[in-house]
Design an enzyme around this catalytic site. Sequence first.
Site, short mmCIF file in Angstrom:
data_model
loop_
_atom_site.label_atom_id
_atom_site.label_comp_id
_atom_site.label_asym_id
_atom_site.label_seq_id
_atom_site.Cartn_x
_atom_site.Cartn_y
_atom_site.Cartn_z
CB SER A 126 -0.83 0.08 1.15
OG SER A 126 -1.51 1.32 1.23
CE1 TYR A 151 -2.89 -0.26 5.34
CE2 TYR A 151 -3.53 -2.70 5.63
CZ TYR A 151 -3.20 -1.71 4.94
OH TYR A 151 -3.34 -1.68 3.42
CE LYS A 155 -0.95 -4.66 3.46
NZ LYS A 155 -1.34 -5.85 2.58
C1 WQD Z 1 -9.81 9.06 1.07
C2 WQD Z 1 -10.01 10.60 1.44
C3 WQD Z 1 -10.48 11.10 3.55
C4 WQD Z 1 -14.09 8.79 3.88
C5 WQD Z 1 -7.02 4.17 3.13
C6 WQD Z 1 -6.01 3.42 3.70
C7 WQD Z 1 -5.18 2.95 2.47
C8 WQD Z 1 -5.78 2.05 1.68
C9 WQD Z 1 -7.17 2.85 1.06
C10 WQD Z 1 -5.55 -0.22 2.27
C11 WQD Z 1 -9.48 11.08 2.50
C12 WQD Z 1 -11.61 11.17 2.85
C13 WQD Z 1 -13.06 9.53 3.54
C14 WQD Z 1 -15.35 9.80 4.02
C15 WQD Z 1 -14.06 11.83 3.63
N1 WQD Z 1 -6.44 0.90 2.37
N2 WQD Z 1 -13.01 10.80 3.16
N3 WQD Z 1 -15.20 11.33 4.09
O1 WQD Z 1 -7.34 6.99 3.85
O2 WQD Z 1 -6.70 7.55 1.54
O3 WQD Z 1 -6.54 4.99 2.21
O4 WQD Z 1 -7.97 3.22 2.13
O5 WQD Z 1 -4.67 -0.48 1.65
O6 WQD Z 1 -4.02 1.96 2.98
O7 WQD Z 1 -5.09 4.26 4.36
O8 WQD Z 1 -8.77 6.16 1.69
O9 WQD Z 1 -11.21 6.30 1.25
O10 WQD Z 1 -10.61 6.59 3.67
O11 WQD Z 1 -10.27 8.31 2.51
O12 WQD Z 1 -13.92 13.00 3.20
O13 WQD Z 1 -16.18 9.48 4.49
O14 WQD Z 1 -11.32 10.77 1.40
O15 WQD Z 1 -10.21 12.16 4.54
O16 WQD Z 1 -8.99 12.41 2.55
P1 WQD Z 1 -7.25 6.69 2.25
P2 WQD Z 1 -10.15 6.75 2.25
#
Ligand code: WQD
Length: 341
Positions: A126, A151, A155
Amino acid sequence: MRRILVTGGLGYIGSHTVVELQQAGFKVVIIDNLSNASVDVLDGIFAITGVRPDFEKLDLREKATVHAFFDDYDDISGIIHFAASKAVGESVENPLLYYENNVGSLVYLLQECKDRDINSFIFSSSCTVYGQPDVLPIKEDAPVKAAMSPYGNTKQISEEIILDLCKVSSVRSISLRYFNPIGAHESADIGELPIGVPQNLVPYITQTAAGVRKQLSVFGNDYPTADGSCIRDYIHIVDLAKAHVLALQRLLSGENTDVFEIFNIGTGKGTSVLEVIRAFEKTTGISLNYRVVDRRPGDVIAVFADTSKANTVLGWKAERTIEDALASAWEWEKKVRQLTN
Ligand code: WQD
């Protein structure tokens, strides 16, 4: 026909990869403990490919069970290892669960690879290992920072364990560092099935559009970006799945030039949260109910990939757009909810 083991093969990325493997002519056996997946996903895979993969429900944390599996399935040519816990927040609350499941299981799998000459091992990693990068877009040789969560640390540690084994054995490995996988197969027969309240942006968007969630919370619009919201590299799940097949074929054919290779798998394009919302509304014609709230702890400001190495060395490039991914995510959501519009 070569048989490939896909651990976590009933999960979101795993199931899409199984479809691509089967369509590339591989025979697949899936291991999944169903902790974050449904056995019904087998029906979805069958609906797409017409081939039902072998499936063994077992927990990779049980060393004897893992050993017995390889006694039964003694024709495995390669492994694509997805099975892991992946909720960032949960890993902070319960780090030992993550080290036992993500690292312990990996060691048991690698022991079997070493003992049985299974020398092609694809690892699901990741972009989280980069933390908040100093330079964008991110190259594979960017410093791997103190991971932002247990997490992410699993990785990072896993990649180091794999490299150490490859240095002293005939095992060869490729680690694919994903950015943000989104979307679903065009058939809408498989897709993302978050359990409970979605942590990730796109499933929360589609559940809000479907009326399952009242309102999407945008976690902050006061970041130092063009529109104030965080930037990510959102990659279509099918493009991501196809990268795994190419990586496996690279190892099976001995084309790899190092014992352990790493590739960033993203689109190379950064998209903000607010841009994702606008793209979803434009693609589906649905006006999304959202409000801006406080930042989410642990979020990095901006992260997106330099994919030139995957493009030139792996021969892989993302072909689908974020609009394709969002449209497919919505089609999947409607099917899961049996909506018609
Ligand atoms: C994306 C953006 C949030 C939800 C995570 C893991 C990463 C990988 C992918 C496993 C951010 C914003 C989110 C919401 C929002 N997973 N958001 N409202 O955090 O980039 O990555 O998932 O491998 O390891 O860290 O993905 O989709 O959670 O967030 O505003 O209800 O959307 O703040 O900026 P993230 P995400």
